[in-house]
Design an enzyme around this catalytic site. Structure first.
Site, PDB file in Angstrom:
ATOM      1  N   ASP A 224     -37.864  22.133  -5.510  1.00 20.65           N
ATOM      2  CA  ASP A 224     -39.163  21.984  -6.178  1.00 20.65           C
ATOM      3  C   ASP A 224     -40.277  21.567  -5.230  1.00 20.65           C
ATOM      4  OD1 ASP A 224     -38.616  22.803  -8.743  1.00 20.65           O
ATOM      5  OD2 ASP A 224     -38.093  20.814  -9.482  1.00 20.65           O
ATOM      6  N   LYS A 227     -44.001  22.138  -5.920  1.00 17.72           N
ATOM      7  CA  LYS A 227     -44.753  21.402  -6.936  1.00 17.72           C
ATOM      8  C   LYS A 227     -45.836  20.521  -6.326  1.00 17.72           C
ATOM      9  CE  LYS A 227     -41.379  21.241 -10.693  1.00 17.72           C
ATOM     10  NZ  LYS A 227     -40.510  20.370 -11.549  1.00 17.72           N
ATOM     11  N   HIS A 252     -45.014  27.368  -8.300  1.00 13.98           N
ATOM     12  CA  HIS A 252     -44.370  26.394  -7.390  1.00 13.98           C
ATOM     13  C   HIS A 252     -43.191  27.028  -6.648  1.00 13.98           C
ATOM     14  CE1 HIS A 252     -41.244  25.778 -10.517  1.00 13.98           C
ATOM     15  NE2 HIS A 252     -40.502  25.246  -9.552  1.00 13.98           N
ATOM     16  N   HIS A 282     -34.886  29.735  -7.674  1.00 12.89           N
ATOM     17  CA  HIS A 282     -34.081  28.900  -8.572  1.00 12.89           C
ATOM     18  C   HIS A 282     -34.514  29.006 -10.035  1.00 12.89           C
ATOM     19  CE1 HIS A 282     -37.480  26.187  -7.774  1.00 12.89           C
ATOM     20  NE2 HIS A 282     -37.108  25.477  -8.839  1.00 12.89           N
ATOM     21  N   HIS A 283     -35.545  29.814 -10.304  1.00  7.12           N
ATOM     22  CA  HIS A 283     -35.917  30.079 -11.704  1.00  7.12           C
ATOM     23  C   HIS A 283     -35.671  31.536 -12.089  1.00  7.12           C
ATOM     24  CE1 HIS A 283     -37.541  26.286 -13.141  1.00  7.12           C
ATOM     25  NE2 HIS A 283     -38.115  26.117 -11.951  1.00  7.12           N
ATOM     26  N   ASP A 311     -30.513  22.318 -12.061  1.00 11.60           N
ATOM     27  CA  ASP A 311     -31.858  21.869 -12.424  1.00 11.60           C
ATOM     28  C   ASP A 311     -32.019  21.811 -13.940  1.00 11.60           C
ATOM     29  OD1 ASP A 311     -34.407  21.010 -11.633  1.00 11.60           O
ATOM     30  OD2 ASP A 311     -35.247  23.019 -11.814  1.00 11.60           O
TER      31      ASP A 311
END
Length: 364
Positions: A224, A227, A252, A282-283, A311
């Site tokens: 992250d 961010k 992000h 990661h998303h 996550d």
């Protein structure tokens, strides 16, 4: 008469100065011992077997071996074979001192690592010079090797310190971002441990060695990092994000990968390739409905998939500004039912089988 090697008689700084003479004729041993008595501590053996027994456990103290060929019990060639099997000929120079002049014997002796062949009868100053020169060469090589090993050890220690410092800086930066989003630094530690567990202790990590698992786990804590570019009003908004705000939040992933790419020291780090991939992907979701690249299925690396699941799981069972913490059983239901997006079925199955062990990370 044979003498037992006495380590206390070696010279200063641990330099080996024991000369082992192996010959079945006592007079021959006495002559050779007389040649070298002022230079070395002398040890005598009457045959190859006795020589091996004297050598055993004292290899580092013997600087050279003077060896006859024709002897009872164990002859010189048999002794050479035994020494060659132990690979000691690279550590201790061996001189064949013999009247034997068979080309086959000499060829075999050299093949097994004999440094020099000196024919009998020996000439004192010749044998002294030849032995001394080789002994000095071997000892210089050992001193150089020891120095090189010491320097290598120092370099490895410095590299380890640099690696630890880099890891510490990475952890500090990642934790600072978590604090900025009103979360504790424990989040990144749990993501690290979750990732290390699934890739290191389950079939998901097949094909990865421990070093790779460690690098991926380190990289996971930077997932992250992008961010840092998200405004506080969006990052810490207690309610649901608007579509426009969500578009900003989604950036992000891209910003995190770009940030890592623009840090020269990070690009040189072994974890960079994993960190970049994880930060950006990661998303992503197994069904292709994730972001930012819409990757689908196995196009998403297994480490990005694992961090994605970690996550989500951590977010569900932790209190956030926009929600209270769910129980572990509630979190499992939401993940298993697809409420949090679609995950790799194999990943999901292995996670569910190991969730009780992973849950222990929250008991510390």
């Amino acid at each position: 008469m044979s003498q037992i090697i006495d380590p206390s008689q070696t010279l200063a700084r641990g330099t080996p100065q024991t000369l082992l003479i192996i010959d079945d004729v006592e007079m021959n041993r006495a002559i050779l011992a007389e040649f070298f008595k002022d230079r070395y501590h002398i040890v005598e053996a009457g045959n190859g077997l006795e020589g091996l027994q004297l050598l055993d456990g004292h290899e580092d103290e013997v600087c050279a071996i003077l060896l006859d060929v024709l002897m009872p019990v164990m002859d010189g060639m048999q002794f050479l074979k035994a020494v060659h099997q132990r690979n000691l000929q690279k550590q201790i120079p061996i001189f064949l001192i013999t009247a034997e002049n068979s080309s086959t014997v000499l060829e075999d002796a050299y093949a097994m690592g004999v440094m020099d062949v000196i024919t009998k009868p020996v000439i004192p100053f010749v044998v002294q010079r030849r032995v001394d020169s080789v002994v000095e060469l071997f000892q210089a090589r050992k001193r150089l090797g020891a120095k090189v090993n010491l320097q290598q050890a120092e370099l490895l220690l410095q590299a380890r310190k640099i690696m630890d410092l880099n890891a510490g800086m990475i952890e500090a930066l990642s934790t600072a971002i978590e604090f900025r989003s009103c979360e504790s630094g424990e989040h990144v530690r749990r993501i690290h441990d979750f990732t290390a567990y699934l890739l290191g202790k389950t079939p998901l990590g097949e094909g990865l060695d421990q070093e790779q698992v460690d690098l991926i786990a380190l990289a996971s804590i930077m997932h992250d990092i992008g961010k840092i570019a998200v405004p506080d009003a969006i990052l810490n908004k207690p309610g649901r994000l608007t579509p426009d705000e969500f578009e900003v939040m989604k950036q992000h992933t891209v910003n995190g990968a770009l940030l890592l790419e623009r840090i020269p020291q990070m690009r040189q780090h072994e974890a960079f390739v994993y960190a970049y991939d994880i930060a950006r992907h990661h998303h992503e979701r197994w069904d292709g409905r994730g972001y930012p690249d819409g990757l689908k299925g196995d196009d998403i690396s297994i480490w990005a998939q694992v961090v994605s699941l970690a996550d989500v799981y951590d977010a569900l069972i932790s209190k956030r500004v926009y929600k209270e913490a769910y129980s572990c059983s509630q979190a499992l239901d939401l993940i298993a039912n697809g409420a949090c997006g679609t995950f790799n079925p194999r990943l999901l199955s292995i996670f569910l089988a190991h969730e009780e062990s992973i849950r222990m990370f929250y008991m510390r």
